[in-house]
Design a protein around this motif. Structure first.
Motif, PDB file in Angstrom:
ATOM      1  N   LEU A 168       1.901  -0.312 -14.008  1.00 31.86           N
ATOM      2  CA  LEU A 168       1.979  -1.029 -12.740  1.00 31.86           C
ATOM      3  C   LEU A 168       1.985  -2.537 -12.955  1.00 31.86           C
ATOM      4  O   LEU A 168       2.680  -3.276 -12.235  1.00 31.86           O
ATOM      5  N   THR A 197       5.281   4.996  -9.434  1.00 35.59           N
ATOM      6  CA  THR A 197       5.295   4.518  -8.050  1.00 35.59           C
ATOM      7  C   THR A 197       5.998   5.468  -7.100  1.00 35.59           C
ATOM      8  O   THR A 197       6.051   5.211  -5.905  1.00 35.59           O
ATOM      9  N   GLU A 200       1.985   9.463  -4.470  1.00 37.06           N
ATOM     10  CA  GLU A 200       1.073   9.026  -3.416  1.00 37.06           C
ATOM     11  C   GLU A 200       0.125   7.954  -3.959  1.00 37.06           C
ATOM     12  O   GLU A 200      -0.638   8.211  -4.895  1.00 37.06           O
ATOM     13  N   PRO A 201       0.147   6.731  -3.415  1.00 36.80           N
ATOM     14  CA  PRO A 201      -0.706   5.666  -3.968  1.00 36.80           C
ATOM     15  C   PRO A 201      -2.188   5.973  -3.892  1.00 36.80           C
ATOM     16  O   PRO A 201      -2.962   5.510  -4.738  1.00 36.80           O
ATOM     17  N   TYR A 204      -3.540   7.448  -7.114  1.00 41.91           N
ATOM     18  CA  TYR A 204      -3.714   6.475  -8.197  1.00 41.91           C
ATOM     19  C   TYR A 204      -4.876   5.539  -7.920  1.00 41.91           C
ATOM     20  O   TYR A 204      -5.580   5.115  -8.834  1.00 41.91           O
TER      21      TYR A 204
END
Length: 250
Positions: A168, A197, A200-201, A204
């Motif tokens: 990221l 990316t 589902e954020p 993470y």
């Protein structure tokens, strides 16, 4: 055998598809439970239902895992499992709230849509039900890697938190460049960034909140940025040795 799967998301559906037997889904979102039951087969039940099941599998986000185990593990007559992705807390919670049941913690080391792959497993209290579950996992083409809660959670600091942070950070720092000026290393990192990316954020974010690792990546990047030629060469050599050790014989 009927299994209650608590959590109707992608990982709960993966477990239900992989393991033989009848399944009931329960979720904080009843519509999600209904949709999972329709997609996978089985039935949906209210999250606060008092029914009893041969096995209970908790498939909720990491932050909700221990509370869900405490609430739903007593509904199991034979076995309790989880696929939350963290093991020390889950294994301890299952032992506390289902001391007489078979218990196992599973962590598929892949996104469900990329199955099959490697599945890390802690068999805290093995028996015929958990053995059958692992047989089904293997039959679906997965490799089972038996570990301990300490070994697993320590590894996730590098394998998940550190790796995700590095990818990221590259994506956030990188400028767009013409295709003709891209290198294989750049393309590889760009592909990894797209892979990370594209999910589902929230998942993470929970990994970063649960496991250390990002700070070590940030510290390493700063040491590289601040290094003179001699210090950089030393860091480069150290990184090569780490990469060789991580790659093993492969």
């Amino acid at each position: 055998m009927e299994t209650l799967v608590v959590g109707a998301g992608a990982m709960g559906r993966w477990f239900a598809r992989t393991v033989d037997g009848d399944v009931a889904f329960a979720d904080a979102d009843p519509d999600a439970a209904d949709a999972a039951a329709t997609a996978v087969g089985g039935r949906s039940v209210p999250l606060d239902a008092d029914g009893r099941f041969d096995a209970v599998c908790v498939a909720v986000p990491i932050s909700a895992g221990e509370a869900a185990i405490a609430e739903h593990a007593p509904k199991a007559t034979r076995a309790v499992l989880d696929v939350t992705g963290v093991m020390a807390g889950s294994v301890a919670a299952m032992a506390e709230h289902a001391p007489d049941a078979e218990r196992a913690s599973l962590h598929p080391m892949f996104a469900p849509e990329r199955a099959p792959g490697r599945v890390a497993v802690v068999r805290d209290a093995a028996g015929p039900v958990t053995d059958a579950v692992l047989d089904d996992v293997r039959a679906a083409g997965n490799e089972v890697y038996e570990t301990t809660p300490t070994e697993h959670d320590a590894a996730m600091e590098t394998v998940q938190a550190g790796a995700h942070a590095a990818v990221l950070a590259f994506a956030l720092a990188a400028d767009d460049v013409p295709e003709g000026l891209r290198t294989p290393v750049y393309d590889g990192l760009a592909d990894l960034a797209s892979q990370v990316t594209g999910n589902e954020p929230r998942v993470y974010a929970e990994i970063q909140e649960t496991f250390d690792g990002a700070e070590a990546v940030a510290d390493a990047a700063r040491r590289i940025a601040d290094a003179d030629a001699e210090a950089f060469a030393a860091l480069y050599e150290a990184a090569g040795g780490t990469a060789d050790a991580a790659g093993g014989d492969g």
